[in-house]
Design an enzyme around this catalytic site. Structure first.
Site, short mmCIF file in Angstrom:
data_model
loop_
_atom_site.label_atom_id
_atom_site.label_comp_id
_atom_site.label_asym_id
_atom_site.label_seq_id
_atom_site.Cartn_x
_atom_site.Cartn_y
_atom_site.Cartn_z
N GLY A 117 2.98 3.85 13.29
CA GLY A 117 3.68 2.58 13.50
C GLY A 117 3.14 1.83 14.71
O GLY A 117 2.89 0.62 14.66
N GLU A 144 3.79 7.34 15.46
CA GLU A 144 2.39 7.26 15.89
C GLU A 144 1.62 6.18 15.11
O GLU A 144 0.98 5.31 15.69
CB GLU A 144 1.79 8.65 15.64
N GLU A 173 10.09 0.69 10.46
CA GLU A 173 11.08 1.69 10.03
C GLU A 173 10.46 3.05 10.28
O GLU A 173 9.60 3.50 9.51
CB GLU A 173 11.41 1.51 8.55
N CYS A 183 13.75 10.15 6.56
CA CYS A 183 13.77 9.58 7.92
C CYS A 183 15.16 9.72 8.53
O CYS A 183 15.31 9.98 9.71
CB CYS A 183 13.36 8.12 7.87
N GLU A 204 10.98 15.32 15.55
CA GLU A 204 11.24 15.23 14.11
C GLU A 204 10.40 16.29 13.39
O GLU A 204 9.18 16.28 13.48
CB GLU A 204 10.86 13.83 13.62
N LYS A 207 0.85 -1.19 0.00
CA LYS A 207 0.00 0.00 0.00
C LYS A 207 0.89 1.25 0.00
O LYS A 207 1.46 1.61 1.02
CB LYS A 207 -0.93 0.05 1.22
P1 NAD Z 1 2.68 8.16 8.06
O1 NAD Z 1 2.95 7.32 9.23
O2 NAD Z 1 1.66 9.22 8.17
O3 NAD Z 1 2.25 7.26 6.82
C1 NAD Z 1 3.00 6.15 6.38
C2 NAD Z 1 2.08 5.17 5.71
O4 NAD Z 1 1.13 4.71 6.66
C3 NAD Z 1 1.26 5.76 4.55
O5 NAD Z 1 1.15 4.78 3.53
C4 NAD Z 1 -0.09 6.00 5.18
O6 NAD Z 1 -1.15 5.97 4.27
C5 NAD Z 1 -0.18 4.83 6.15
N1 NAD Z 1 -1.13 5.05 7.25
C6 NAD Z 1 -1.50 6.23 7.82
N2 NAD Z 1 -2.41 6.00 8.80
C7 NAD Z 1 -2.61 4.66 8.85
C8 NAD Z 1 -3.41 3.81 9.65
N3 NAD Z 1 -4.21 4.31 10.60
N4 NAD Z 1 -3.35 2.48 9.44
C9 NAD Z 1 -2.54 1.97 8.51
N5 NAD Z 1 -1.77 2.72 7.70
C10 NAD Z 1 -1.79 4.05 7.87
O7 NAD Z 1 4.09 8.74 7.66
P2 NAD Z 1 4.43 9.75 6.48
O8 NAD Z 1 4.01 11.11 6.88
O9 NAD Z 1 3.93 9.21 5.19
O10 NAD Z 1 6.03 9.62 6.44
C11 NAD Z 1 6.82 10.35 7.29
C12 NAD Z 1 7.32 9.52 8.43
O11 NAD Z 1 7.89 8.31 7.95
C13 NAD Z 1 8.44 10.21 9.17
O12 NAD Z 1 8.29 10.02 10.56
C14 NAD Z 1 9.68 9.50 8.67
O13 NAD Z 1 10.78 9.59 9.52
C15 NAD Z 1 9.19 8.12 8.49
N6 NAD Z 1 10.04 7.38 7.54
C16 NAD Z 1 10.86 6.39 8.01
C17 NAD Z 1 11.70 5.70 7.13
C18 NAD Z 1 12.62 4.63 7.62
O14 NAD Z 1 13.09 3.85 6.80
N7 NAD Z 1 12.93 4.53 8.90
C19 NAD Z 1 11.70 6.04 5.79
C20 NAD Z 1 10.86 7.04 5.35
C21 NAD Z 1 10.02 7.70 6.24
#
Ligand code: NAD
Length: 484
Positions: free
Chosen positions: A235, A233, A252, A286, A386, A177
């Protein structure tokens, strides 16, 4: 632009609309214009995708395919990605806003994931275990099964490939997804896989909204594993959903990674490294080096160099290949602005940037200037949280002990950089810092496909990239035989 064709989901090898006809309008953050319309997966669509993946796992076409053949398909995918590199890079740049040359790198890294793991597919081995006379004991590494992958918008093709390639090498089937803000290159990856001979159902792509498609996938009873890349959050929320079904998760998550610069470092090299580490992808990374810890003696000289560099950075639409593109959305732009205000209220000083650029040519997009915040102390919110934007928090230190303490004073632990000519300082800090990766006199490694990547503390758990990631996508079966 309502006559724009709608891109379907990819389920069981075919394009399909959403079960309720739902659509996501995808915008180009460089201009605010609509880039594409994509089907928005529902719970029912996610269920169909998981069933297709399950059927693929149990099919002869995939389940009984020789590992070397899986590898051959993956090599073809690597070639196909390289053949379509420019088209994919332009699409990624328009979807996410990143400068074209960064998107080009992302595409090459994506190809490299398939190439690296193609070579691994037929080398996933078990052990024989010496149990003594009368026994033969051995282990087999079997594919874990259906892998659910939820990815963010900041590096879609890289992060998508980072999870899909080892999963396919291990013999898993995948339901991915992508994020609603940038789903385009994930769909292209699904197309490329089919064109290269991956059997239908092995890689399903279901763009959708987090609370709807994401939650449906994370809580699905018939997945065997979940790879989540995103915020802490969300995660935590998806890990709880997966826990209901005893599904293992790789997390991640975010970071507040320090770049630690000693006065004896090559300051020009450090300037370049520190600047790229925070401003790449407009800070929406990230592993962004979002805290600069600098030895007090070198503070003014380094800040001067960083300011000079930031001031020459060209901001513009991703496809014009500037030094920095836009922020992904208005909401994220407002969050960044808010953090700069918080920093100032806490006593930090904006030494450059801190605002939206005023050029009339950038009006449609969501841009923010490269920003340096000096006078930050370790307890401030801008040193702890962050921001996910082009904002560097600068914190001075007096000696190695203090540098180590500040570096580890974080709930995160993803990456760290150390800049010094003294090998003793470099190694002492490399051992002391609590993070998944430490770089010395460099930061990042051009994608780092070969290097284990993952977090300490709230940056997550489990490892992606490298051979370590195979542990995620395989499970071990032990076979014990007694003979006379
Ligand atoms: P996010 O957590 O808002 O979204 C990530 C994914 O989760 C998206 O596909 C989103 O649609 C999905 N999602 C959102 N709510 C959900 C729910 N309730 N249930 C299931 N899935 C849901 O994060 P973002 O804003 O897209 O990305 C930014 C964050 O990601 C930052 O904190 C960044 O550090 C982190 N990140 C980490 C890595 C890594 O490898 N460690 C890499 C890239 C980004």
């Amino acid at each position: 632009m309502t006559d724009m064709a709608v891109e379907g989901l990819i389920i069981d090898g075919a394009r399909t609309g959403a079960s309720d006809g739902g659509i996501i309008d995808v915008h180009d953050p460089s201009t605010g214009e609509m880039l594409a319309r994509v089907a928005r997966a529902t719970k029912a669509d996610v269920d169909r995708a998981v069933r297709a993946a399950r059927a693929a796992m149990e099919s002869k076409a995939w389940g009984a395919m020789a590992p070397a053949e899986r590898g051959r398909i993956m090599y073809r995918m690597a070639h196909a990605i390289r053949d379509r590199a420019e088209e994919l890079a332009v699409l990624e740049s328009r979807d996410n806003g990143k400068p074209l040359r960064q998107a080009r790198t992302d595409v090459q890294v994506s190809a490299r994931y398939f190439e690296f793991f193609a070579g691994v597919a037929d080398k996933i081995m078990g052990h024989t275990i010496p149990l003594g006379p009368g026994f033969l004991d051995f282990t087999i590494r079997e594919p874990i099964g259906v892998s659910a992958q939820i990815i963010p918008w900041n590096y879609p093709i890289q992060i998508g490939s980072r999870g899909v390639a080892p999963a396919l090498a291990a013999g898993c089937a995948v339901v991915m997804k992508p994020a609603e803000d940038a789903p385009m290159t994930a769909l292209r990856l699904g197309e490329i896989a089919l064109a290269c001979g991956l059997p239908p159902g092995v890689l399903n792509i279901v763009p959708g909204v987090g609370e709807e498609a994401g939650a449906a996938l994370a809580s699905h009873k018939d997945i065997n594993q979940l790879t989540f890349t995103g915020s802490v959050e969300v995660g935590i929320a998806v890990a709880k959903m997966a826990a209901e079904n005893v599904v293992p998760v790789v997390m991640e998550l975010g970071g507040k990674s320090p770049n630690i610069v000693f006065a004896d470092a090559d300051l020009d090299l450090a300037t370049q490294g520190v600047s790229t580490a925070i401003f790449q992808n407009a800070g929406q990374t990230c592993s962004a080096g979002s805290r600069l810890l600098v030895e007090r003696k070198a503070h003014d000289a380094l800040v001067e160099k960083l300011v000079a560099r930031a001031k020459t950075m060209k901001i513009g639409p991703g496809v014009s290949d500037p030094d920095m593109g836009p922020i992904i959305s208005k909401k994220q732009l407002e969050t960044i602005e808010q953090y700069v205000k918080i920093g100032e209220q806490e006593g930090a000083k904006v030494v450059t940037g801190g605002k939206r650029p005023t050029d009339s040519g950038l009006r449609g997009g969501t841009y923010f200037q490269p920003t340096l915040l000096a006078g930050v102390t370790r307890g401030m919110r801008v040193a702890q949280e962050e921001i996910f934007g082009p904002v560097l928090a600068i914190i001075p230190f007096d000696d190695l002990e203090e540098a180590a303490a500040i570096a580890n004073d974080s709930v995160y632990g993803l990456v760290a950089g150390v800049w010094t000519r003294d090998i003793n300082k470099a190694l002492t800090l490399a051992m002391r810092i609590k993070s998944g990766q430490v770089y010395v006199n460099t930061y990042g490694a051009g994608g780092g496909v070969e290097l284990p990547f993952g977090g300490y503390k709230k940056s997550g758990y489990g490892r992606e990239k490298s051979l370590e990631s195979l542990a995620t996508y395989t499970q071990i079966k032990n076979v014990c035989i007694k003979y006379a």
